[in-house]
Design an enzyme around this catalytic site. Structure first.
Site, short mmCIF file in Angstrom:
data_model
loop_
_atom_site.label_atom_id
_atom_site.label_comp_id
_atom_site.label_asym_id
_atom_site.label_seq_id
_atom_site.Cartn_x
_atom_site.Cartn_y
_atom_site.Cartn_z
N ASP A 1 -28.73 72.44 8.18
CA ASP A 1 -29.99 72.19 7.09
C ASP A 1 -31.01 73.36 6.92
OD1 ASP A 1 -31.38 71.87 9.50
OD2 ASP A 1 -31.87 69.76 9.04
N HIS B 1 -34.16 71.42 5.71
CA HIS B 1 -34.72 70.68 7.12
C HIS B 1 -35.98 69.60 6.48
CE1 HIS B 1 -35.12 69.79 11.24
NE2 HIS B 1 -36.31 70.31 11.06
N SER C 1 -37.15 65.97 12.96
CA SER C 1 -37.16 67.12 13.74
C SER C 1 -37.25 66.92 15.07
CB SER C 1 -38.04 68.10 13.03
OG SER C 1 -37.88 69.48 13.83
#
Lengths: 1000, 656
Positions: A564, A617, A242
């Site tokens: 995602d 994610h 991320s």
């Protein structure tokens, strides 16, 4: 355990009055022997029973063998797949490269080192991550400690909250909610331990440079990487997740920058210390979610809300205050600004255009076709006049605005609007947000601008949150660099923007983009203005805006695309797919980039927890395929050995549409398998072995030219691709799980007449289709040939080339013909087809009717011949050029040979050589047979004719494929040249005898 | 709960056979099935509603439990409602902060033996589900669940002293590695908290956790722990504005850090001057520079009385009479695989620890009651001298670290053969013949020198392994090149301090607690099983001056480390320019008198001097904080001595 018991106690006590219990013993003792007091004694008796049972259960639970839950799960769902760690251990994979984890925003733990008096007993306890226990007990105190200083973006006075260090920092976010733990456990299986694993924990609330200023976090990472590289002797593999991807970009620039501002590692630090960067779901170009989060604190599923939502503050009365608190807190976090969409309209789309245009919302419902919307256009195709979702409009006020044509939107510029402080009373509790300064006029002017694209968003945020943006502006930048040589780009605020920095000079390094796909992801928002009352955040996502159509998906005011769940594909994949691919100005040393996508498959039942094939994610960190990739790389594999890119058919990296289109074909043919799987989730495509039912498919989808990729969607592609399977043996999987195999007869978009009597062929309606599999079929006319021509510079492009939209030069964009303003003929032309209009046009008047099935065969035949001609061996440079073989620039050929039309091929050859040439055709068969038999991995250095191999012939993609080996026999030289020019480290040369030699 | 309700309801609905239930009652006694009883209870309940008022045992039980639970919950509730901090003594950090003391030098904490946490990274199938869980420190829950598995994972390979195949147990890292040993039992936590009060955080505070089971050099070989420490110190030095580091080792950590300093200059690539450049001062807390006699008894018979090991084990399953001996054998087998134990054996031989007739502590007064009294008087004057000398008529022979009592049972030749094996545990004693054991016990007395021979004969494998890593002598000539070998690095009597004239060395330790100094052993009674043949003779008691109690001679110290071992180097060995301290680094001794906590509320006391509890000692914390904030030893007030360490040191005559 005590807490559980306590909770139970609370429950008990609320039911029955506990107080008398305390008095009870003394009062009751004398009488106890004879009489039960209804209430008290029963109560005690009951609690006693409950306690005993509870203890018994607890005891049993503790005695339970730890493998019991797994056993139950397996009994229900069948045996679980072995985790990749176990599998790879059997392959004798061993820890090699040290691994560095870079956690993203929100997932890292934060603990308190110094606080105000309300947080006295919380020293070194986690404020973030863990149990969040204190959010419930003292929410305001918690918010106060989690916020940063509004001016400096650093600690407020008297408060020190610091990141947790070590692997525990982000292995679990909350108990049971893993982040890195699964990956760590698997790595440990092949021998990793803490000396070769490092969690680069940092305070994710700060701007990246401030983590160094305050905590020395970047220096710490540098020192740790250096230490691990020194002790292990191998370069490190970095795994950012991320926002960690941006953080690590920043780090790479920082570490090479000279000392006062940077780490002083020198220009080759990255080359020396980093083997690969494997971004997991990295929002390299930002996420639209960040905008809504900053704008109205409504990032719907950021854990902030999750952590707080079930708590005390979520009562209706307090809801608004909660949001304001959250907003005030999050706006003090600089890091959220690092994720504002970057690249402006060029990347994220303008009012009318967006790279995702062709995207088909994945959750389609059946809807009727809309033939009345279609019109004929010049090229004879029926072009839908359907409204596309305007993904480029990241914020629009009102659903109608989100859909309207750009010309219909009246916008009033807000930038100069005067802010007024005309809220009547300022007694709105104690939560102050910057919206209070704006006044009604300011708010209205924001609303009246109506639509905000990625470019406007920055102005908007500057307008509504000037303080925050002022802080952030010193640390982050969101543009695209014109000239990277500009000295201003040495400032650290550009370092985390991939569009404004160069990658470090490290040609050996590899960059992976690994992300999940197949989940609707927030892309744009429909907002509304809330009645201007003092205490509200004046803007809210308009949750009433709902529309689900074939081409757009607006739900609860949010327009979604593929991604995602948090990061759209565009942001996660673009840089690796195009921005950094090859030698670009952002990637001057030409380091390799790979894309590895993970298709989302939700866990089938609750027992599987968060699934082993998830693409979401965070859950993707438990995805077995991804873990395996990481482990292989950590154990020494390169991207090539992993198999290069892994695309999934159902995604479209919008910006790189053409390239991906092409790549998909390549990949498929290389795998030797045309796998058309789940074009998109629950795609109601009809196909069959015979017919596609079109009643499920809107007309416009079918009539669009299959080759016109601008308008295509997955439906077209399925038809297009499956056409090539006609006549082949295929397997079709349908929804109930059964597998049909047979000769593929037809795929059709025509109306399926259900009254038609069933024939010998099996018709599979689209609703049942899951996937079609056909093995050993080249996908495009000829997968291999196409591969050969991929790199070919096409000077002259035929229309068919353009319309096939492969190899389209970036510089050459097709423009729609727009009539001049003053052209009188236009209006009539526009309307000429309107109304009832019967065409007498008959195609067969002019051309021969084509039978589709046969055409293929003819086409094949023709191609085969063409290939035979083209595949003929040649030593003539010019011929080679014509046949699509690109001669590498660095081949040493003198100019005359290269450009002269005089062929001197045999000029200096002796008689023997000529004889040899004659002989070689006979010998070649042998040589090739030998090579084919030795196929895998063995070192073959055949010398025949003019061709020498100096390198063992081991290209993993080239081994064991039927159609390929056939080809090898035909055009050895072509292949050699191709192979040579694409293998790193090899060079193609002509030796003095004008032989082709491929050498290191 | 719902089930019970339903159950009761059922009984209400079917009061079918109250009589039958009563009959049950008559027929059945307490042996009856619980379910049946409950059934009856429930029915009884129903009956009660109808007016039958009778109590039975089971009801009373439930009633009692219910009452207890309620009371417990109430207390728990009150506890949680209680304000977080009771008004109490102000922590030293807060006070110093108010006086303007703020963080300056980075701090490195070096934990000692036993206190650091160990986690599992790879294990055998029996350890399923324990990945990255703590095996050592923390809750110790696994001891009770699967003791054998736990022991197996904690032991090292007997040949190499490294991991056994298929098992990887690693030290936890970060501050959590040793802040609490078990929940509520702080080690470093108190110090860390006070450091934080004056501004420390993780960027300038580091816990140098290492696997305390390994020999020091092996921590580098296996985990690169020394390299990591070096890199960490360098990083902190640079990123905190080129401020030198204050190192705070505890217990065995002091030896470990000695080893580190030699390593970093000779082998770690730091070069000469690294320590001078990076280290401001070393504040050894309860250092074991010259070893502890306790280590001898734990190797010899696994009877180190108060090592946390036994404490954790004692209340457990293994301590029942049947398993007791086996447990000790297990403990012995495991602990003998730990090389680090050998580093704690007494160093310096007879010259330091005394011989058969002489010991530096000779005229030590063991009557703890009078001792306190005397010390108070001593400050006033010397009038008690006469009494003092009167008491010490016959000097206790502390030099005899292990002596065998008078009652040596004659060997039972028949029994030694018949019971060769008993249980699965094999210790090295199984390989030692009965005759040899007999011979050992006939030798009667062992001093610090002969002790090593004793251990070599009873634990040959361990000593062979460990003596490649540790040495226990005194150097004749320090310039001999053989002293560049790493096995000498952790012995302060065989190495020179690094050349760092500005570096300060502190020795901070508690005094005033009886500390094990030497032991009276006896041969174990020959039981059915062959067990550890030696045992501390707990019947040996000496009444005349109280030094011998339960088979153990006590001297002054901090309960684990005698004053001699903790203080000698700073009091004499390194004081001024000696051959062990060629550059003349300053040394300071800070002693803390033990004052036991007045009541339970004080927990482990703010003025304790015990080996671990001293980490919560306010005075010590203040000293550490002041030095970390920049004060020098002179500013602290130089030496602070309560014990007779100076006199002891005088007694020890070694070439300096």
């Amino acid at each position: 355990m005590p807490s559980l018991r306590r909770r139970r106690a609370a429950a008990e006590e609320s039911v029955r009055d506990p107080d008398p219990d305390e008095k009870n013993p003394e009062l009751r003792k004398p009488r106890r022997q004879r009489k039960w007091s209804c209430l008290l004694d029963n109560c005690c008796w009951f609690i006693g029973c409950v306690c005993v049972v509870w203890w018994a259960l607890l005891f049993l639970f503790n005695m339970m063998p730890s493998s019991f839950p797994q056993y139950v799960t397996e009994a229900i769902t069948g045996p679980m797949p072995d985790p990749p760690g176990v599998n790879l251990k059997k392959e004798w994979l061993q820890a090699k490269h040290p691994v560095v984890f870079v956690p993203g925003i929100v997932t890292g733990g934060l603990e308190l080192w110094e606080g105000h008096s309300c947080a006295e007993d919380l020293f070194r306890k986690r404020l973030w991550g863990g149990t969040f226990g204190d959010v419930y007990k003292r929410p305001l105190c918690w918010v106060e400690h989690m916020s940063l200083d509004n001016e400096t973006g650093l600690d407020p006075p008297g408060v020190r909250v610091r990141p947790v260090t070590g692997l525990v920092a982000a292995d679990y976010f909350a108990p049971g909610y893993f982040v890195w733990a699964v990956l760590i456990a698997n790595l440990a299986q092949i021998g990793y331990e803490e000396k070769a694993m490092y969690m680069a924990a940092y305070d994710w609330r700060l701007s990246f440079q401030n983590t160094e200023v305050r905590d020395g976090a970047l220096s710490r990472i540098k020192s740790n990487i250096e230490l691990m590289v020194a002790t292990s002797g191998h370069r490190a593999v970095i795994i950012p997740h991320s926002m960690g991807a941006l953080y690590f970009l920043h780090f790479m620039k920082w570490v090479e920058a000279p000392a006062p501002m940077g780490g002083g590692g020198g220009p080759d630090w990255c080359a020396k210390h980093i083997k690969a960067v494997m971004n997991i779901g990295g929002p390299l170009l930002g996420v639209p979610k960040a905008v809504s989060g900053l704008f109205s604190a409504e990032a719907r599923d950021i854990a902030v809300a999750r952590g707080i939502a079930p708590g005390v503050l979520d009562k209706d009365l307090f809801r608004i205050q909660t949001l304001q608190h959250v907003m005030r807190m999050t706006r003090s976090w600089d890091s959220t600004m690092s994720m504002i969409p970057k690249g402006g309209e060029t990347i994220w789309g303008g009012l009318d255009w967006s790279p995702e245009q062709g995207y088909v919302a994945s959750k389609r419902k059946q809807n009727t076709s809309q033939p009345e919307n279609s019109t004929f256009t010049e090229d004879g195709n029926i072009e839908p006049k359907v409204k596309h979702a305007h993904y480029g409009r990241i914020i629009s006020f009102g659903k109608d605005v989100a859909e309207a044509d750009s010309s219909d939107i009246q916008r009033v510029d807000f930038r100069d609007a005067v802010k007024g402080n005309n809220f009547a009373n300022n007694t709105c509790q104690d939560v102050w947000t910057e919206y209070h300064d704006m006044g009604i006029s300011g708010i209205t002017s924001v609303t009246e601008y109506k639509v905000y694209t990625a470019g406007d968003i920055l102005d908007l945020l500057n307008y509504v949150a000037p303080k925050m943006m002022e802080r952030g502006g010193a640390h982050f930048s969101y543009g695209i660099a014109d000239s990277l040589d500009d000295p201003k780009y040495s400032d650290y605020k550009y370092w985390s923007n991939p569009l404004e920095t160069r990658l470090p000079n490290a040609p050996e390094m590899e960059i992976f983009s690994m992300y999940g796909i197949g989940i609707p992801t927030e892309r744009a928002y429909v907002y509304r203005q809330v009645a201007a009352t003092d205490c509200y955040i004046p803007f809210q996502i308009d949750t009433s805006a709902v529309e689900e159509n074939i081409d757009r998906c607006i739900k609860d005011g949010v327009i979604t695309v593929d991604g995602d769940e948090t990061v759209p594909v565009l942001s996660a994949g673009y840089m690796s797919a195009k921005g950094w691919r090859g030698k670009t100005r952002f990637n001057p040393s030409g380091m390799k980039t790979y894309i590895r996508e993970c298709d989302h498959a939700p866990p089938s039942n609750l027992l599987e927890g968060r699934g082993t094939q998830s693409g979401a994610h965070v859950d993707i960190m438990g995805n077995f395929a991804l873990i395996e990739d990481i482990m292989r790389v950590a154990a020494g594999a390169t991207g090539e050995e992993l198999g290069g890119d892994r695309w999934h058919w159902c995604t479209m990296a919008e910006a790189t549409h053409e390239e991906r289109h092409l790549l998909q074909h390549d990949r498929a043919s290389e795998a030797g398998m045309c796998r058309l799987s789940k074009l998109s989730h629950q795609d109601p495509l009809l196909t069959d072995i015979v017919t596609i039912k079109s009643k499920e498919i809107p007309q416009q989808d079918l009539t669009v030219s299959v080759a016109d990729s601008h308008e295509s969607n997955s439906c077209d592609r399925l038809i297009y691709l499956t056409t090539c399977l006609i006549g082949h043996k295929v397997e079709v999987q349908v929804q109930d799980g059964s597998l049909f195999s047979g000769i593929f007869h037809a795929i059709s978009g025509e109306d399926y007449d259900s009254s038609e009597p069933p024939s010998k062929t099996l018709i599979i309606p689209a609703t049942d289709l899951v996937q079609i599999m056909a093995k050993d079929v080249p996908v495009i006319r000829d997968g291999f040939l196409n591969e050969l021509q991929r790199g070919k510079q096409q000077e002259l492009m035929t229309d068919s080339c353009i319309s096939q939209s492969r190899n389209v030069e970036a510089g050459r964009e097709l423009e729609r013909w727009v009539p001049d303003e003053d052209d009188p003929g236009c209006p009539e032309l526009e309307n000429i087809f309107d109304g009832a209009w019967n065409s007498t046009f008959d195609e067969e008047l002019y051309t021969t009717k084509l039978d589709r099935g046969q055409t293929r065969e003819l086409e094949r035949e023709a191609l085969k011949i063409a290939r035979e001609i083209e595949g003929e061996q040649t030593l003539d440079l010019h011929l080679a050029e014509e046949r699509g073989i690109q001669i590498d620039g660095n081949i040493e050929i003198d100019e005359e040979t290269r450009f002269s039309s005089v062929y001197r091929g045999n000029h200096e050859r002796s008689y023997e050589d000529i004889v040899e040439t004659v002989l070689e055709d006979e010998e070649m068969q042998d040589v090739h047979d030998r090579r084919a038999s030795k196929a895998e991995g063995s070192c073959v250095t055949p010398t025949w004719g003019d061709v020498k191999f100096c390198q063992q012939f081991r290209d993993p993609r080239r081994v064991g494929r039927n159609n390929e080996t056939a080809l090898v026999e035909k055009d050895a030289v072509n292949q050699l040249i191709m192979w040579c020019s694409r293998s790193p480290g090899l060079q193609l040369r002509f030796d003095p005898l004008e032989r082709f030699v491929c050498c290191q | 709960m719902a089930a019970i309700l339903r159950f009761r309801k059922l009984c209400f609905l079917e009061p079918s056979s109250p009589s039958s239930c009563n009959e049950h009652k008559k027929q059945t006694t307490k042996r009856d099935e619980k379910k049946m009883r409950e059934n009856c209870d429930a029915e009884e309940d129903g009956l009660r509603k109808k007016g039958v008022k009778e109590w039975r045992c089971i009801d009373s039980c439930c009633w009692m439990i219910g009452l207890m639970c309620t009371a417990w919950w109430l207390l728990l509730f009150l506890h949680h409602c209680m304000p977080a901090s009771l008004p109490g003594a102000e922590p030293p950090g807060v006070r110093l902060r108010r006086q303007g003391v703020v963080a300056l030098h980075p701090v490195v904490l070096v934990p000692g033996i036993v206190t650091g946490g160990l986690e599992l990274w790879e294990g055998r199938p029996c350890s399923d589900g324990l990945f990255r869980q703590r095996l050592w420190a923390g809750s110790f829950a696994e001891i009770f669940k699967r003791p054998m598995c736990w022991l197996e994972h904690l032991s090292l390979d007997n040949e190499t002293g490294l991991d056994p195949a298929g098992i990887r147990v690693r030290a936890s890292s970060g501050l959590v590695a040793a802040d609490y040993f078990a929940p509520g039992y702080f080690v470093w936590a108190n110090l860390i908290e006070n450091l934080a009060r004056i501004g420390y955080e993780e960027k300038n505070m580091h816990m140098a956790a290492y696997d305390w089971r390994l020999s020091f050099q092996n921590t580098e070989v296996r985990d690169q722990t020394l390299s990591r420490l070096k890199s960490k110190i360098e990083l902190m030095y640079v990123s905190n504005g080129y401020k030198k580091v204050v190192v705070v080792p505890h217990s065995m950590g002091a030896n470990y850090f000695l080893h580190f300093m030699k390593w970093v200059e000779l082998a770690g690539g730091g070069g000469r001057g690294w320590c001078a450049k990076h280290i401001k001062s070393i504040m050894n807390i309860g250092p074991v520079f010259l070893g502890v006699p306790k280590a001898v008894s734990s190797i010899l018979s696994a009877e180190s009385k108060d090592v946390a090991f036994l404490r954790a084990m004692a209340p457990g399953l293994l301590d029942s009479e049947i398993f007791r001996l086996q447990a000790l054998e297990h403990v012995m087998r495991v602990s003998r695989t730990w090389d680090s134990l050998v580093s704690l054996l007494p160093k310096g031989g007879e010259a330091v620890w005394g011989n058969l007739d002489w010991s530096p502590e000779e005229d030590h007064v063991c009557d703890w009651g009078t001792r306190k009294y005397q010390q108070q008087l001593k400050t006033k004057g010397n009038e008690t001298d006469g009494r003092h000398s009167f008491q010490v008529q016959e000097p206790t022979k502390f030099g005899r670290i292990v002596s065998f009592g008078k009652t040596v049972p004659s060997p039972d030749a028949t029994s030694s053969k018949s019971n060769a094996l008993c249980g699965k545990v094999k210790t090295e004693y199984d390989e030692v013949s009965q005759e040899k054991i007999q011979k050992i016990s006939e030798e009667r007395v062992y001093t610090a020198d002969t002790l090593l021979d004793l251990l070599r004969s009873v634990a040959p494998k361990m000593m062979k392994r460990a003596e490649a890593h540790f040495s226990h002598g005194i150097a004749e000539n320090l310039s001999d090149p053989k002293y560049n070998h790493y096995k000498y690095w952790s012995n302060p009597l065989e190495t020179e301090l690094p050349e760092a004239p500005d570096m300060e060395i502190y020795s901070l330790y508690g005094v005033g607690i009886p500390t094990e100094r030497s032991y009276v052993y006896k041969l174990s009674p020959q039981g059915k099983c062959r067990s550890i043949p030696f045992q501390i003779d707990s019947s040996a008691d000496d009444s005349h001056n109280g030094c011998l109690k339960g088979g153990v001679y006590f001297v002054d110290g901090d309960e684990s480390v005698p004053v001699l071992s903790a203080g000698f180097m700073c009091a004499k060995g390194w004081k001024g320019k000696t051959r062990f301290n060629p550059s003349g680094s300053a040394t300071y001794i800070r002693e803390y008198k033990h004052i036991a906590p007045a009541n339970l509320l004080h927990g482990r006391g703010l003025e304790s001097g015990a080996h671990v509890d001293i980490m919560g000692n306010v005075a010590l914390i203040e000293d550490v904080l002041s030095v970390a904030a920049g004060a020098s030893g002179v500013e602290l007030g130089g030496d602070r001595i309560y014990s007779d360490i100076m006199k002891l040191s005088e007694e020890i005559k070694i070439h300096l």
